[in-house]
Write a protein that holds these residues in place. Structure first.
Motif, PDB file in Angstrom:
ATOM      1  N   PRO A   8      19.243  71.492  20.833  1.00  0.00           N
ATOM      2  CA  PRO A   8      18.725  72.038  22.088  1.00  0.00           C
ATOM      3  C   PRO A   8      17.474  71.297  22.549  1.00  0.00           C
ATOM      4  N   ILE A  16      11.317  80.233  23.203  1.00  0.00           N
ATOM      5  CA  ILE A  16      11.865  81.344  22.425  1.00  0.00           C
ATOM      6  C   ILE A  16      10.724  82.109  21.758  1.00  0.00           C
ATOM      7  N   TYR A  79      17.872  81.044  14.382  1.00  0.00           N
ATOM      8  CA  TYR A  79      18.391  80.332  15.549  1.00  0.00           C
ATOM      9  C   TYR A  79      19.912  80.212  15.461  1.00  0.00           C
ATOM     10  N   LYS A  82      21.425  83.801  16.080  1.00  0.00           N
ATOM     11  CA  LYS A  82      21.290  84.328  17.443  1.00  0.00           C
ATOM     12  C   LYS A  82      21.970  83.459  18.491  1.00  0.00           C
ATOM     13  N   TYR A  83      21.753  82.157  18.440  1.00  0.00           N
ATOM     14  CA  TYR A  83      22.190  81.296  19.544  1.00  0.00           C
ATOM     15  C   TYR A  83      23.520  80.589  19.307  1.00  0.00           C
ATOM     16  N   LYS A  86      25.953  84.169  17.313  1.00  0.00           N
ATOM     17  CA  LYS A  86      25.799  85.439  18.036  1.00  0.00           C
ATOM     18  C   LYS A  86      25.791  86.624  17.067  1.00  0.00           C
TER      19      LYS A  86
END
Length: 151
Positions: A8, A16, A79, A82-83, A86
């Motif tokens: 990213p 974040i 990370y 969550k990203y 999920k």
């Protein structure tokens, strides 16, 4: 399971809220922001504050630096959960620390950069090498095993 580790943008990572990635809460949060993530390397920064529970005589102590490394690993796992996957944040535990070298302690008001490189991941265990820097100076190096509690 193969995970797609796309790198990213740094600006996205800096935006974040680090609390979203960690199981720890204040006053035990030992990273300020995630600044780099890819399939192998994770980099976090930490601003050393005077009210930090690991500050002694104006310096972050070695225990605080070890926890900073562990939480950089936790930010990586958070990370991914969550990203990418999920999922909710998972709790991790330090399984082992090897080859620990402390060359200096950072002072209140300084910013440290913690670089964690994954060496191996297997069965919920991550083996990583880590270095903490302040500018160009290396403050600590170690290898750490982190075990993640499955939910």
């Amino acid at each position: 399971m193969t995970i797609d580790y796309q790198q990213p943008d740094e600006a996205f990572l800096r935006d974040i809220d680090i609390h979203e990635l960690l199981p720890q809460q204040e006053p035990f949060v030992m990273v300020s922001r995630l600044v780099h993530f890819d399939g192998v390397r994770t980099i976090c920064e930490m601003d050393i504050q005077a009210d930090n529970i690991f500050v002694e005589d104006g310096h972050l102590n070695a225990s605080g630096m070890i926890e900073n490394i562990a939480q950089t690993c936790a930010a990586r796992i958070g990370y991914v959960n969550k990203y990418i996957l999920k999922k909710a944040v998972q709790i991790g535990f330090i399984g082992a620390i090897r080859n620990l070298e402390v060359t200096d302690l950072p002072e209140v008001g300084q910013q440290i950069t913690t670089i964690v490189d994954v060496i191996e991941e297997v069965f919920g265990m991550t083996l990583a090498s880590a270095v903490i820097k302040q500018g160009n100076r290396t403050l600590m190096t170690t290898e750490m095993k982190i075990a993640v509690k499955e939910q």
